[in-house]
Design a protein around this motif. Structure first.
Motif, PDB file in Angstrom:
ATOM      1  N   ARG A  29       0.836  -1.203   0.000  1.00 22.46           N
ATOM      2  CA  ARG A  29       0.000   0.000   0.000  1.00 22.46           C
ATOM      3  C   ARG A  29       0.877   1.263   0.000  1.00 22.46           C
ATOM      4  NH1 ARG A  29      -5.225  -0.881   2.267  1.00 22.46           N
ATOM      5  NH2 ARG A  29      -6.212  -2.566   1.077  1.00 22.46           N
ATOM      6  N   ARG A  30       1.972   1.246   0.751  1.00 21.36           N
ATOM      7  CA  ARG A  30       2.869   2.409   0.768  1.00 21.36           C
ATOM      8  C   ARG A  30       3.502   2.635  -0.601  1.00 21.36           C
ATOM      9  NH1 ARG A  30       3.773   0.391   6.023  1.00 21.36           N
ATOM     10  NH2 ARG A  30       5.593  -0.837   5.417  1.00 21.36           N
ATOM     11  N   ALA A  33       0.991   4.286  -2.756  1.00 26.18           N
ATOM     12  CA  ALA A  33       0.849   5.704  -2.419  1.00 26.18           C
ATOM     13  C   ALA A  33       1.971   6.519  -3.037  1.00 26.18           C
ATOM     14  CB  ALA A  33       0.832   5.876  -0.903  1.00 26.18           C
ATOM     15  N   ARG A  36       1.370   7.317  -6.672  1.00 26.58           N
ATOM     16  CA  ARG A  36       0.374   8.353  -6.920  1.00 26.58           C
ATOM     17  C   ARG A  36       0.958   9.757  -6.827  1.00 26.58           C
ATOM     18  NH1 ARG A  36      -2.836   4.609  -3.753  1.00 26.58           N
ATOM     19  NH2 ARG A  36      -4.523   3.734  -5.025  1.00 26.58           N
TER      20      ARG A  36
END
Length: 295
Positions: A29-30, A33, A36
């Motif tokens: 997930r990091r 991120a 993005r």
């Protein structure tokens, strides 16, 4: 060592057989991120009412509306981001002269079924209504879990009488929650996605829902669905389920082009986009899209 495709042997040596979910979910997930945070020129980001967003890749300016493709990223329903597909979406837009929209849908387990499917449906409706798009020539496609969502979106459109995609473009789609390795020898060829991550992804996505409703491969009736293109490697964990789904589509009277790549692992074209085998895979996808837009 499994018999990998010659173009893929070098990279296969250094890749894990499984992402190790759920243990690595926080790290994945990091990384999503961070992806993005990259600013990419000439890409518009549109927010949708569901909370999802769309990254819009448009071809060279034209006076006439263009065909379009809604692309859905992979990640086992629990990780991934639309921005990871920028290179592929730009390639589709440039090669075909079409508008490509990549949807950033809500992820499980925080948002189980039907949240991500609702987001993809909203993105498809938005794309059909976009002023630069020919509404009768909009395809839906995706890779891995994105391919599963694309297949589910086509089923939902049929069942609810909504606008139907012109084509299902399914790259090694994640279609069946019952899938496991055929045997230990086959599992040695898996890369990135294996049984442990697969169980976690499906459990996270399905939550408390009825899998007979949510899982594409569990649907008994596949009639009256859009034509499909399905591509998968023989060393992909989803190989058997994808071949079965293609056979069932054909038996139900749905035109289906099945591309099986010998010695290819899961996500091979994203890991090695410059490999000749990946180029041929992309060309096959483009040919299927051209045919669907010209019919």
């Amino acid at each position: 060592m499994p018999d990998f495709h010659p173009d893929l042997r070098r990279t296969a040596r250094f890749m894990p057989r499984d992402l190790g979910l759920p243990r690595t979910l926080g790290l994945q997930r990091r990384l999503d991120a961070l992806s993005r945070l990259r600013r990419v020129p000439d890409v518009s980001v549109i927010q949708l009412p569901t909370g999802a967003s769309v990254r819009l890749h448009e071809p060279a300016p034209t006076s006439a509306p263009t065909p379009a493709l809604l692309w859905i990223h992979g990640g086992g329903y629990v990780i991934g981001a639309a921005q990871q597909e920028d290179r592929l979406c730009r390639a589709f837009a440039a090669a075909l002269g079409i508008t490509v929209a990549a949807v950033d849908y809500r992820l499980a387990p925080e948002h189980p079924y039907p949240a991500s499917l609702d987001d993809c449906g909203a993105a498809f409706e938005w794309l059909v209504d976009h002023p630069t798009v020919e509404p009768t020539k909009v395809a839906v496609g995706g890779a891995s879990a994105g391919g599963g969502l694309a297949a589910a979106l086509a089923i939902r459109a049929r069942d609810l009488g909504l606008v139907s995609p012109t084509l299902q473009l399914l790259s090694y789609p994640m279609l069946d929650d019952r899938t496991g390795p055929d045997d230990a020898r086959a599992a040695r060829g898996f890369r990135w996605w294996g049984p442990r991550s697969n169980r976690f992804g499906w459990a996270s996505y399905l939550g408390d829902c009825d899998p007979d409703i949510a899982v594409p491969a569990r649907q008994e009736d596949l009639r009256r669905l859009p034509a499909a293109w399905i591509g998968v490697g023989t060393l992909d964990m989803f190989h058997a389920e994808d071949v079965r789904y293609a056979e069932r589509l054909a038996a139900a009277g749905v035109p289906c082009d099945l591309a099986v790549i010998e010695g290819a692992y899961h996500g091979f074209d994203a890991i090695s986009p410059r490999a000749a085998v990946s180029g041929k895979f992309f060309e096959s996808q483009c040919a299927a899209l051209r045919a669907s837009f010209s019919s």
